[in-house]
Motif scaffolding. Structure first.
Motif, PDB file in Angstrom:
ATOM      1  N   GLU A 124      97.614  30.883  36.940  1.00 18.02           N
ATOM      2  CA  GLU A 124      98.627  30.840  35.885  1.00 18.02           C
ATOM      3  C   GLU A 124      98.390  31.948  34.857  1.00 18.02           C
ATOM      4  O   GLU A 124      99.341  32.577  34.377  1.00 18.02           O
ATOM      5  N   TYR A 125      97.132  32.195  34.548  1.00 16.03           N
ATOM      6  CA  TYR A 125      96.785  33.246  33.597  1.00 16.03           C
ATOM      7  C   TYR A 125      97.200  34.614  34.133  1.00 16.03           C
ATOM      8  O   TYR A 125      97.818  35.419  33.423  1.00 16.03           O
ATOM      9  N   ALA A 126      96.882  34.869  35.398  1.00 17.98           N
ATOM     10  CA  ALA A 126      97.232  36.150  36.027  1.00 17.98           C
ATOM     11  C   ALA A 126      98.739  36.321  36.099  1.00 17.98           C
ATOM     12  O   ALA A 126      99.271  37.417  35.849  1.00 17.98           O
ATOM     13  N   ALA A 127      99.442  35.237  36.442  1.00 18.51           N
ATOM     14  CA  ALA A 127     100.908  35.306  36.546  1.00 18.51           C
ATOM     15  C   ALA A 127     101.538  35.590  35.189  1.00 18.51           C
ATOM     16  O   ALA A 127     102.479  36.387  35.086  1.00 18.51           O
ATOM     17  N   ARG A 128     101.040  34.952  34.169  1.00 20.88           N
ATOM     18  CA  ARG A 128     101.595  35.154  32.820  1.00 20.88           C
ATOM     19  C   ARG A 128     101.398  36.594  32.360  1.00 20.88           C
ATOM     20  O   ARG A 128     102.304  37.207  31.786  1.00 20.88           O
ATOM     21  N   ARG A 129     100.221  37.148  32.625  1.00 15.20           N
ATOM     22  CA  ARG A 129      99.950  38.524  32.204  1.00 15.20           C
ATOM     23  C   ARG A 129     100.848  39.518  32.947  1.00 15.20           C
ATOM     24  O   ARG A 129     101.387  40.446  32.337  1.00 15.20           O
ATOM     25  N   MET A 130     101.009  39.311  34.247  1.00 13.40           N
ATOM     26  CA  MET A 130     101.869  40.230  35.005  1.00 13.40           C
ATOM     27  C   MET A 130     103.331  40.072  34.611  1.00 13.40           C
ATOM     28  O   MET A 130     104.085  41.048  34.572  1.00 13.40           O
ATOM     29  N   ALA A 131     103.724  38.840  34.300  1.00 12.69           N
ATOM     30  CA  ALA A 131     105.095  38.621  33.837  1.00 12.69           C
ATOM     31  C   ALA A 131     105.326  39.344  32.505  1.00 12.69           C
ATOM     32  O   ALA A 131     106.410  39.876  32.253  1.00 12.69           O
ATOM     33  N   SER A 132     104.291  39.375  31.668  1.00 10.37           N
ATOM     34  CA  SER A 132     104.395  40.072  30.382  1.00 10.37           C
ATOM     35  C   SER A 132     104.617  41.564  30.578  1.00 10.37           C
ATOM     36  O   SER A 132     105.216  42.234  29.724  1.00 10.37           O
ATOM     37  N   ASN A 136     108.120  40.217  38.365  1.00  8.95           N
ATOM     38  CA  ASN A 136     108.623  38.897  38.741  1.00  8.95           C
ATOM     39  C   ASN A 136     107.492  38.105  39.390  1.00  8.95           C
ATOM     40  O   ASN A 136     107.233  38.225  40.581  1.00  8.95           O
ATOM     41  N   THR A 137     106.818  37.313  38.601  1.00  8.85           N
ATOM     42  CA  THR A 137     105.590  36.649  39.046  1.00  8.85           C
ATOM     43  C   THR A 137     105.686  35.142  38.904  1.00  8.85           C
ATOM     44  O   THR A 137     106.158  34.624  37.889  1.00  8.85           O
ATOM     45  N   THR A 138     105.227  34.431  39.941  1.00  9.33           N
ATOM     46  CA  THR A 138     105.255  32.971  39.949  1.00  9.33           C
ATOM     47  C   THR A 138     103.858  32.415  40.235  1.00  9.33           C
ATOM     48  O   THR A 138     103.242  32.783  41.238  1.00  9.33           O
TER      49      THR A 138
END
Length: 243
Positions: A124-132, A136-138
């Motif tokens: 979840e941490y990695a996805a949030r950072r890439m989304a920032s 398009n990360t899930t």
């Protein structure tokens, strides 16, 4: 907590307390001072300092300083050693591996971050950072998530798998459908570069960290190397976006 082993602080006068506070807050300096130096810094007289020393049951000023010097040596707190991660935790070719993975991410349309158990929050941490960063990360932390259905009829997909051992059964089952799919690149982040998941992946971002389990089998292994990999990858991507 009383200093000098003296506990009856209520018996000290205001002048005594001024000396007491100065000495306890500057014990590393007091051992090199004269009586008049302490008096000057505590804003009292030299005779007041000597009365204070006798009141807390020291026979002389040298005895008083010897006690402080010895107490500083025995009670000095150990300096913390920040050795959570160093070169031994990361393979020498990590820079090239991260660059290859970053290029794959940069060219992708869809990114899934898979992690189960203790690795769920890292996914979840990695996805949030890439989304920032605008990708398009899930995050996928549910072993029954319909990932195959989500990525059906899509191209340029990349799946990141987080697993300490690289043998997480749920992850193996989840990514098995994509092993031979040309539209999906699998990247494994694991401490075991020879694991099943690593062998199923196109790219492997491995690290070295001893596993640590409590007596109840809860995993307390450090995840700092994983955080390093995540943030280094994001840093490379951010630079790519700025160019």
């Amino acid at each position: 907590m009383a200093y000098f082993g003296f506990k009856d602080l209520s018996s000290l006068s205001n002048i005594d307390l001024s000396i007491y506070r100065y000495v306890t807050q500057n014990s590393d300096k007091v051992v090199y001072m004269r009586v008049r130096d302490i008096a000057q810094n505590a804003h009292v007289s030299s005779s007041s300092v000597m009365r204070f020393i006798h009141k807390i049951v020291f026979n002389s000023f040298p005895e008083f300083k010897a006690y402080i010097k010895n107490d500083n040596l025995t009670m000095k707190p150990e300096q913390p050693k920040f050795t959570y991660i160093n070169e031994s935790n990361i393979p020498k070719d990590i820079a090239s591996k991260l660059m290859i993975s970053a290029n794959a991410v940069f060219e992708s349309d869809n990114i899934a971050m898979l992690g189960m158990g203790d690795f769920a929050f890292l996914a979840e941490y990695a996805a949030r950072r890439m989304a920032s960063l605008g990708f398009n990360t899930t995050p996928v932390t549910d072993p029954f998530y319909p990932l195959l259905a989500k990525l059906r009829n899509t191209t340029n997909n990349i799946i990141f798998c987080f697993s300490v051992t690289g043998e997480t059964a749920e992850l193996i089952e989840l990514i098995n459908e994509f092993v031979n799919d040309e539209d999906v690149k699998i990247v494994c982040i694991t401490s075991n570069g020879n694991s099943t998941i690593a062998k199923m992946s196109r790219y492997v971002l491995n690290y070295f960290e001893k596993t640590h389990h409590l007596s109840n089998n809860y995993d307390m292994s450090s995840q700092i190397p994983v955080m390093y990999i995540i943030e280094r990858l994001d840093h490379i991507l951010e630079n790519m976006l700025e160019q």
